[in-house]
Structures are given as C-alpha cells and as structure tokens.
Scaffold this motif. Structure first.
Motif, PDB file in Angstrom:
ATOM      1  N   ILE A 282       0.860  -1.185   0.000  1.00  0.00           N
ATOM      2  CA  ILE A 282       0.000   0.000   0.000  1.00  0.00           C
ATOM      3  C   ILE A 282       0.896   1.234   0.000  1.00  0.00           C
ATOM      4  O   ILE A 282       1.805   1.365   0.825  1.00  0.00           O
ATOM      5  N   TRP A 283       0.655   2.120  -0.934  1.00  0.00           N
ATOM      6  CA  TRP A 283       1.464   3.329  -1.098  1.00  0.00           C
ATOM      7  C   TRP A 283       1.307   4.243   0.102  1.00  0.00           C
ATOM      8  O   TRP A 283       0.195   4.441   0.618  1.00  0.00           O
ATOM      9  N   LEU A 284       2.429   4.835   0.553  1.00  0.00           N
ATOM     10  CA  LEU A 284       2.418   5.807   1.642  1.00  0.00           C
ATOM     11  C   LEU A 284       3.163   7.051   1.168  1.00  0.00           C
ATOM     12  O   LEU A 284       4.393   7.105   1.189  1.00  0.00           O
TER      13      LEU A 284
ATOM     14  N   LEU B 206      -1.260   4.865  14.043  1.00  0.00           N
ATOM     15  CA  LEU B 206       0.193   4.890  14.157  1.00  0.00           C
ATOM     16  C   LEU B 206       0.706   6.315  14.164  1.00  0.00           C
ATOM     17  O   LEU B 206       0.226   7.161  13.397  1.00  0.00           O
ATOM     18  N   PHE B 207       1.668   6.568  15.025  1.00  0.00           N
ATOM     19  CA  PHE B 207       2.499   7.772  14.908  1.00  0.00           C
ATOM     20  C   PHE B 207       3.687   7.390  14.043  1.00  0.00           C
ATOM     21  O   PHE B 207       4.368   6.407  14.319  1.00  0.00           O
ATOM     22  N   ILE B 208       3.921   8.142  12.983  1.00  0.00           N
ATOM     23  CA  ILE B 208       5.065   7.887  12.090  1.00  0.00           C
ATOM     24  C   ILE B 208       5.881   9.164  11.986  1.00  0.00           C
ATOM     25  O   ILE B 208       5.346  10.231  11.671  1.00  0.00           O
ATOM     26  N   PHE B 209       7.175   9.037  12.241  1.00  0.00           N
ATOM     27  CA  PHE B 209       8.108  10.164  12.137  1.00  0.00           C
ATOM     28  C   PHE B 209       9.194   9.803  11.132  1.00  0.00           C
ATOM     29  O   PHE B 209       9.775   8.711  11.197  1.00  0.00           O
ATOM     30  N   ALA B 210       9.474  10.717  10.203  1.00  0.00           N
ATOM     31  CA  ALA B 210      10.557  10.520   9.239  1.00  0.00           C
ATOM     32  C   ALA B 210      11.148  11.869   8.877  1.00  0.00           C
ATOM     33  O   ALA B 210      10.420  12.819   8.580  1.00  0.00           O
TER      34      ALA B 210
ATOM     35  N   SER C 140      -5.528   1.173   8.592  1.00  0.00           N
ATOM     36  CA  SER C 140      -6.658   0.362   8.122  1.00  0.00           C
ATOM     37  C   SER C 140      -7.403   1.040   6.975  1.00  0.00           C
ATOM     38  O   SER C 140      -8.025   0.365   6.144  1.00  0.00           O
ATOM     39  N   GLN C 141      -7.318   2.368   6.929  1.00  0.00           N
ATOM     40  CA  GLN C 141      -7.974   3.121   5.858  1.00  0.00           C
ATOM     41  C   GLN C 141      -6.965   3.781   4.925  1.00  0.00           C
ATOM     42  O   GLN C 141      -7.376   4.489   3.990  1.00  0.00           O
TER      43      GLN C 141
END
Length: 556
Positions: free
Chosen positions: A206-208, A234-238, A248-249
């Motif tokens: 799945i593309w992010l 989710l917390f995502i840090f980059a 999920s969505q």
C-alpha cells in the motif's frame, strides 16, 4: 491455564483501596551519588550484534549480516552455509547469529541462510520472533524463530514471502497480532505479516505518500520511527515530519508540526525515539496522555560531509510532543552531550536511558567520530532543564551497528559496533567490536536493596480489564503510595531504534498487607489491545522508584 495462584490470608490488613495518580507513584532517587556500573560479559561472542531481541525464555537473539566475511564463531556440528548469491563467501562455515542465555551467561551459534543486513523485526503474540527483510538475497525473506527450552530451535526462512524488498524498514506489532512493515530504501509503501488477503488480486503493498515526501538527497527517512497509539492509529516520524496514520484506511488522520530546527533525525542522520509510558491511572475523563520523544541525529548534509572526511557535531536536542494535544507543539530540550546513533530505551522506572553513539558525523561506514561512551538518564517527570543525569562511561566505543536492550533484571545489554564494510580488527580507528557488556543503572545499586521489591507470586496470564494480583516482598516498606506495576514490551533493537517498545503503567486498585514484609497488589489488566497488543511482557513492580526484577506475563 498455567496460572500461579496464591492464597488469601484471612487476617490480611487492608492498607488502602483508592486509585493512585501517576504523580503519587514516584520520589526521585539520589542518582547524583550513583552513576551506574558497567560489566564486561564477554570479550567476544563471535559476531557483532547489529540486531537484538529479548525472548520470553530469558535468552537474547543477536545477528549481524552474512556478507561481512567469516565471523569468529563456527556453525555447529561442522555445518557450512552454501549461498551462491552471497557477495562475499559462497561457502561460509561460520555463524552470523547467536542465542545468548542471560542466566548462564553462555551463547550458542544459530544459522541464517540469507543476508539479514539492516533488517527489522517484531515478536508475535505466541512469542515467535518474526524478522523481515535484509539485503541482497535476503531482502524479501521472512525469518522466524520460535523460542524453546533446549538447543534444538533455530531460524526458519520463508524465501520471497515479502512483496517488496525491505532494507532499512521498520516493524510494529498491531492490536490484532499482525505486523505492519513500513518503508525501506526506495520503498514508499507498507505491507503486513501475515500477508493481507485482498478480495481481488491477492496480497499487495500500500502506497504511503508521506515516505516519498520525507526523502531528501541523503534519504534521511530510513528506519522511520513508528509508535502504536492508544486509539489504534500509528504515529510515524521521518526526517523532520510526523503524522498520525490510520493504516486500516490508508489515511493521514493528522499532520503534526515539524520538529524544530529543520535537521533530520532518521537514517543516515540517525537519532532515536520512544513512546513515553502510558499510564492507566488516568483522570476521571479517562484520557491517557501520549507523549513521543525524539532525540539526537545529525545536521543536514552531515552524511555527505562525512563521506568526504569532514565530521561536524551531531544534534544535541530532544523534542517532546504531546500527540493528542489540541494544539500540539514540540518542547525542545538540550542533552548534556550531542549524539548521533544513540539508542533510547525505557527503564522499569519509566525513565529513559540514552546510550551508545557518537558526537560527530553520521551513520554509515566510517562516518562517525568522537564516541559518546557515557549513558544519560532522562526523567520525564522532573521539571524542565533538570531531567538529564550523566552516568559513568564504558571503556568501549559503540558506534554504527551497535545495539542495546532492557533485560528482566533491569540491566541494559549492550553489544555491536562495526563501522566497516567487513569485520575489521586492525589498522582502523574504531575496530569491529564483538564484545557484550551490561550497564546497570543506579537503581540496581546495593544501597537500594532494603526498599527493592521482589515478586513472590503472580498471575502469569493477564486478560484485558481483568483483575490481577501480584504478591511482593519488600524488606523495608515505605508508603504504599510509591508503589506501581508496569508492563514493558521487549524491543527489537537495531540502528538506534527499539521497535515495538512500550510501557503500560497498570491501574492500581489497592494494596493488602499480608504479613511482615509481604504485600498483595491488586491491579487491572490493560484496557485494550491498542494500549497493550497481545503477547509476552515483562512485569516490573516499582517501589519508591526502585524496580523489582521482572516476571514474564502473557497479555491475551
């Protein structure tokens, strides 16, 4: 159900039966008079521990990579690994993974068949380690290790299980027991283990878009920081950016402010991150405060400069963010020493140890200088500008490819450090390190033994929202209002990030005096699987800021 049951003593005296807030649970210990202690466990375990995971059997699995060349430990029974795709040795009779026994301080070799370099991992609810990806012929491989009580267990490999190559990806265990695998080099997408079955077309990635947006000329978004939040997102840090993400969505729920300063925090400008403890002793509105910390890293262009022999100072700041605040903002604090490639681990007390790393340069081969050998302990509950304490230093440099994990007796196991393309022990400033050390934080000092609790009996299976009991022994009890119980999920640590790490402070119902020095602690299991995903945890009891050794429990 394998549950230890201890009997109620009819003459027990009830001390109190009131909810306790987190502000009542701790009194600062005199850390200033005690800076911890280091102990060398082994001068060589045969490999350089690039990846580490504590298992429920009180053993720690470690591995580096297959294309380093021959290690310093042979495979068992004269076995050899034959891999025509290996870039260094087609036939290799040495091991690149070991299993270390905490109780006996011994280790044995394990067999990995494909390259595990810069991979990721999570532990499933049944205690099986699932390790994903790597390099070369290992980049789409899933490897599993199921703990056993004898010497018969070893790695199992599932070739080409992953849909995309996963090199420098991050894993997170989810409330339903699946693992989400996010990113990797030139992989702006995610997938799941076990594979997600789709109504049409079979499993897919799945593309992010967030991962593409956070890539710069030096990447600086590899091994993104992932934390599972209590609402299931989710917390995502980059790089410098962070989001709250509904996997999920496949939807960004919220974009959070950039961390101040504009400098990257992910590989190769490698910083670290933790989710601070989740306290179930919440106010009446039921909300749990959720704070993320991101510390260290390297200024922009540090990686390119290091490649050309110029090593500039690492970042000396930490950012702390209240994720659910209506108007979130990063609170920036200054560490005692700048750090790149440091590990951040939650201690049983709820404090954070920052350990390993360098004061100059970036991650990558030959890119770090000026090792920082002194751990720092950060106390989140202290007032701003008084939260850091500097510990005693190790005699060993732990640079690129070093690791650290918390173990049940409260020590920090430390190993690895190989800033070279191969094993290299001569003619270099920082040689490949095969040793294994343990750092004992100040709370393990003998001076605290009179107030140190010991777990005598416990319910080893914990249900969500179910009442549980722990019987403890405390030689010299202080107020029971400085007592708490915490679940800690052991981390898969590599490249300065402890994946899946979390602490849940359980709701405390009451404490019963059973006999002289003996108390029964009544607790409530975690509220939801979003707060504590199913699986094996370390349960620590903390009294007057001094923790017990942990007992293993299973949340289900």
């Amino acid at each position: 159900m394998n549950i230890l049951i201890f009997f109620l003593i009819l003459t027990s005296q009830i001390i109190y039966n009131l909810p306790i807030t987190s502000s009542q649970l701790t009194d600062p210990p005199p850390y200033s008079s005690n800076q911890g202690q280091w102990r060398l466990l082994h001068s060589s375990v045969g490999i350089s521990a690039m990846h580490m995971q504590l298992l429920r059997t009180n053993k720690v699995i470690m591995f580096d990579r297959t294309d380093y060349g021959p290690s310093n430990i042979s495979l068992p029974r004269g076995q050899c690994r034959r891999d025509p795709n290996d870039t260094v040795l087609k036939v290799d009779c040495t091991a690149h993974s070991i299993l270390y026994d905490l109780g006996s301080n011994t280790f044995r070799p394990l067999t990995v068949h494909t390259d595990t370099w810069c991979s990721s991992g999570s532990v499933l609810p049944d205690g099986t380690l699932v390790q994903t990806g790597g390099y070369n012929d290992g980049d789409r491989v899933v490897r599993t290790f199921s703990p056993c009580n004898n010497d018969n267990c070893d790695w199992l490999e599932l070739p080409n299980y992953l849909i995309q190559r996963r090199w420098y990806a991050t894993n997170q265990i989810l409330p339903d027991g699946r693992v989400i695998i996010v990113g990797g080099r030139q992989q702006f997408n995610y997938e799941f283990y076990p594979r997600s079955s789709q109504n049409q077309g079979g499993p897919r990635t799945i593309w992010l878009e967030f991962l593409r947006q956070t890539t710069d000329q030096d990447e600086n978004n590899l091994y993104p920081f992932l934390h599972l939040l209590p609402d299931g997102n989710l917390f995502i840090f980059a790089n410098t950016k962070s989001i709250i993400f509904d996997y999920s969505q496949n939807a960004v729920v919220r974009e959070l402010p950039n961390i101040p300063g504009g400098d990257p925090r992910n590989y190769p400008s490698t910083g670290s991150s933790v989710l601070l403890p989740l306290d179930e002793n919440t106010p009446s509105n039921g909300s749990i405060e959720v704070e993320i910390m991101v510390c260290g890293g390297a200024p922009r262009k540090s990686y390119v400069l290091a490649l050309h022999g110029e090593f500039i100072n690492a970042l000396g700041t930490c950012g702390r963010l209240n994720v659910y605040d209506p108007n979130p903002r990063w609170v920036v604090e200054l560490m005692p020493v700048p750090r790149v490639m440091a590990d951040m681990l939650l201690l049983p007390t709820g404090d954070v140890v920052i350990i390993n790393g360098a004061a100059q340069g970036a991650a990558g081969w030959e890119n770090g200088r000026d090792p920082v050998t002194t751990p720092v302990i950060y106390r989140p509950s202290e007032v701003l500008n008084h939260r850091f304490s500097v510990m005693i230093g190790s005699p060993r440099a732990r640079l690129y490819h070093s690791t650290a994990v918390l173990v049940p007796d409260g020590r920090i196991l430390v190993g690895g450090s190989n800033p070279h393309a191969y094993y290299n022990f001569t003619g270099v400033e920082y040689q490949t390190d095969l040793s294994l050390e343990a750092f004992s934080p100040p709370y393990l000092s003998e001076e605290y033994d009179p107030v140190r609790p010991r777990i005598a009996a416990i319910d080893v299976v914990i249900g969500y929202r179910q009442l549980i009991s722990v019987e403890i022994l405390v030689p010299e009890s202080q107020s029971v209002r400085v007592l708490s119980a915490r679940l800690v999920a052991p981390s898969f640590t590599t490249h300065s990030f402890a994946m899946n790490q979390r602490m849940v402070i359980l709701k405390l119902i009451g404490v019963t005096h059973v006999a002289a020095g003996t108390y029964r602690v009544s607790l409530v299991g975690p509220s939801t699987a979003e707060i504590a995903p199913p699986g094996y945890y370390l349960l620590f009891v903390v009294h007057a800021d001094i923790p017990s050794s942990a007992a293993w429990v299973r949340v289900q």
